[in-house]
Design a protein around this motif. Structure first.
Motif, PDB file in Angstrom:
ATOM      1  N   LYS A   1      -3.457  -5.457  -0.711  1.00 22.40           N
ATOM      2  CA  LYS A   1      -4.601  -5.085   0.130  1.00 22.40           C
ATOM      3  C   LYS A   1      -4.481  -5.629   1.553  1.00 22.40           C
ATOM      4  CE  LYS A   1      -8.741  -6.707  -0.814  1.00 22.40           C
ATOM      5  NZ  LYS A   1     -10.053  -6.882  -1.471  1.00 22.40           N
ATOM      6  N   TRP A  61     -10.717  -2.176  -9.821  1.00 23.80           N
ATOM      7  CA  TRP A  61      -9.828  -1.913  -8.680  1.00 23.80           C
ATOM      8  C   TRP A  61     -10.340  -0.727  -7.869  1.00 23.80           C
ATOM      9  CZ3 TRP A  61      -4.969  -2.478 -12.222  1.00 23.80           C
ATOM     10  CH2 TRP A  61      -4.630  -3.841 -12.323  1.00 23.80           C
ATOM     11  N   GLU A  83     -13.064  -2.084  -5.722  1.00 16.56           N
ATOM     12  CA  GLU A  83     -12.537  -2.988  -4.692  1.00 16.56           C
ATOM     13  C   GLU A  83     -11.984  -2.199  -3.511  1.00 16.56           C
ATOM     14  OE1 GLU A  83      -9.078  -6.457  -4.159  1.00 16.56           O
ATOM     15  OE2 GLU A  83      -9.533  -5.622  -6.157  1.00 16.56           O
ATOM     16  N   TYR A  84     -11.222  -1.153  -3.799  1.00 19.03           N
ATOM     17  CA  TYR A  84     -10.606  -0.386  -2.715  1.00 19.03           C
ATOM     18  C   TYR A  84     -11.588   0.595  -2.089  1.00 19.03           C
ATOM     19  CZ  TYR A  84      -6.020  -2.438  -3.139  1.00 19.03           C
ATOM     20  OH  TYR A  84      -4.962  -3.332  -3.098  1.00 19.03           O
ATOM     21  N   LEU A 139     -13.159  -1.577   0.407  1.00 21.05           N
ATOM     22  CA  LEU A 139     -12.245  -1.798   1.538  1.00 21.05           C
ATOM     23  C   LEU A 139     -12.351  -0.646   2.529  1.00 21.05           C
ATOM     24  CD1 LEU A 139      -9.880  -3.276   2.942  1.00 21.05           C
ATOM     25  CD2 LEU A 139      -8.330  -1.953   1.481  1.00 21.05           C
TER      26      LEU A 139
END
Length: 348
Positions: free
Chosen positions: A180, A206, A209-210, A213
């Protein structure tokens, strides 16, 4: 011909779709999609094609041909059972594993054909036909469809290139836990627009999380679309790890960077330290050696970019039926039958 398009996993939808298009173009065919409800609870083409979640309905359809981009097809279904694969990753352990469910292996290019011809001599109960891979048909038809969208994205984000991050879902092989910060550095230092396209089977933590982001960075975009091909066409390069989409990108003659790939002899740039990602990005656009390796992949893995792979598949099945007739079912040992029933259930 009565054609069953067999979708056990979500990725199969994009792979078999060109067969529907070719059957429609030819006319005279009847097509039914089997969609495995457990793994594909929401079918993206539900309003466009004839389909079912019911294995009993698929059985009662009495297909002449079954096309499957997976490892298993129920032995009790009628029809010529055709493996059309779900990617190009020759280094994955199951790529050349024979499970005895298929009558024809429809290979992508001579590299795969040569391996399966060796296996044909050993097992002597299936045929091998080199057709190319159906997703190349979609690419041939849509190669420039997203050029305007690409240019608008670059202009809106004031970036020079688009990089696609498409990792595998496997916890053992994925780069998701460690890459990341390196991706953020690449975006910040190289005026790159990063498109994140995760595998449908990626762990939900995941995914979130992304997604977060992307929400926190103006030049990172998280894509929810089920198909990855569009974004490969839009991107200038790909970052991945061990995913069959690597080869699809190479077949577009575009550079790839991986992190800790399991391939023993990669035809792209592989790094073991994610801190080297930015330097690798600079290298891949200027390396003659990497360009030549991509050309070898194109020639040997799948040179069939003419848009007629699905046509060759339907023709191959028709010729098989002329020689052998339509199989009532596939002969298997008790263990394979058990696995088939356990996975897809029984029929009456």
């Amino acid at each position: 011909m009565k054609i069953l398009l067999f979708c056990e996993n979500k990725y199969a939808v994009d792979i078999v779709r060109p067969l529907q298009a070719e059957a429609d173009r030819q006319g005279g065919h009847e097509v039914l999609w089997y969609v495995h409800q457990k793994k594909i609870p929401v079918f993206p083409l539900k309003d466009e094609v004839r389909w079912t979640h019911s294995m009993q309905e698929a059985y009662d359809f009495h297909p002449d041909a079954v096309f499957a981009p997976g490892n298993i097809v129920p032995y009790y279904l009628s029809g010529v059972k055709c493996s059309i694969f779900h990617g190009y990753a020759a280094e994955k352990r199951d790529q050349f594993h024979i499970r005895n469910y298929f009558d024809i292996y429809m290979t992508q290019g001579r590299y795969f054909t040569e391996e399966f011809l060796k296996l044909q001599k050993k097992y002597r109960d299936f045929e091998v036909l080199e057709t190319g891979w159906t997703r190349q048909d979609w690419i041939a038809s849509h190669r420039h469809d997203f050029d305007q969208e690409r240019e608008e994205l670059l202009k809106r984000h004031q970036c020079e290139r688009i990089v696609l991050y498409a990792p595998t879902f496997s916890p053992r092989l994925t780069s998701l836990p460690k890459i990341k910060e390196a991706l953020v550095k690449l975006v910040d230092e190289k005026r790159v627009l990063l498109l994140i396209k995760l595998h449908p089977l990626t762990r939900q933590e995941w995914v979130e999380e992304y997604r977060q982001l992307a929400a926190s960075h103006q030049n990172i975009v998280f894509e929810d679309d089920f198909a990855v091909s569009k974004y490969m066409l839009m991107a200038d390069a790909m970052v991945s790890d061990t995913s069959s989409t690597i080869y699809e990108m190479l077949l577009l003659d575009k550079p790839v960077i991986t992190v800790d790939t399991v391939s023993q002899d990669p035809y792209w740039k592989d790094i073991h330290d994610v801190g080297l990602l930015t330097a690798a990005y600079d290298e891949v656009f200027n390396s003659q050696m990497l360009t030549e390796k991509r050309q070898w992949i194109i020639a040997n893995y799948d040179p069939y970019t003419d848009g007629h792979c699905a046509e060759r598949m339907l023709q191959g099945v028709a010729e098989y039926i002329k020689r052998h007739g339509v199989p009532a079912k596939r002969k298997l040992n008790l263990w394979r039958k058990y696995v088939s029933i356990k996975t897809f259930g029984r029929v009456k």
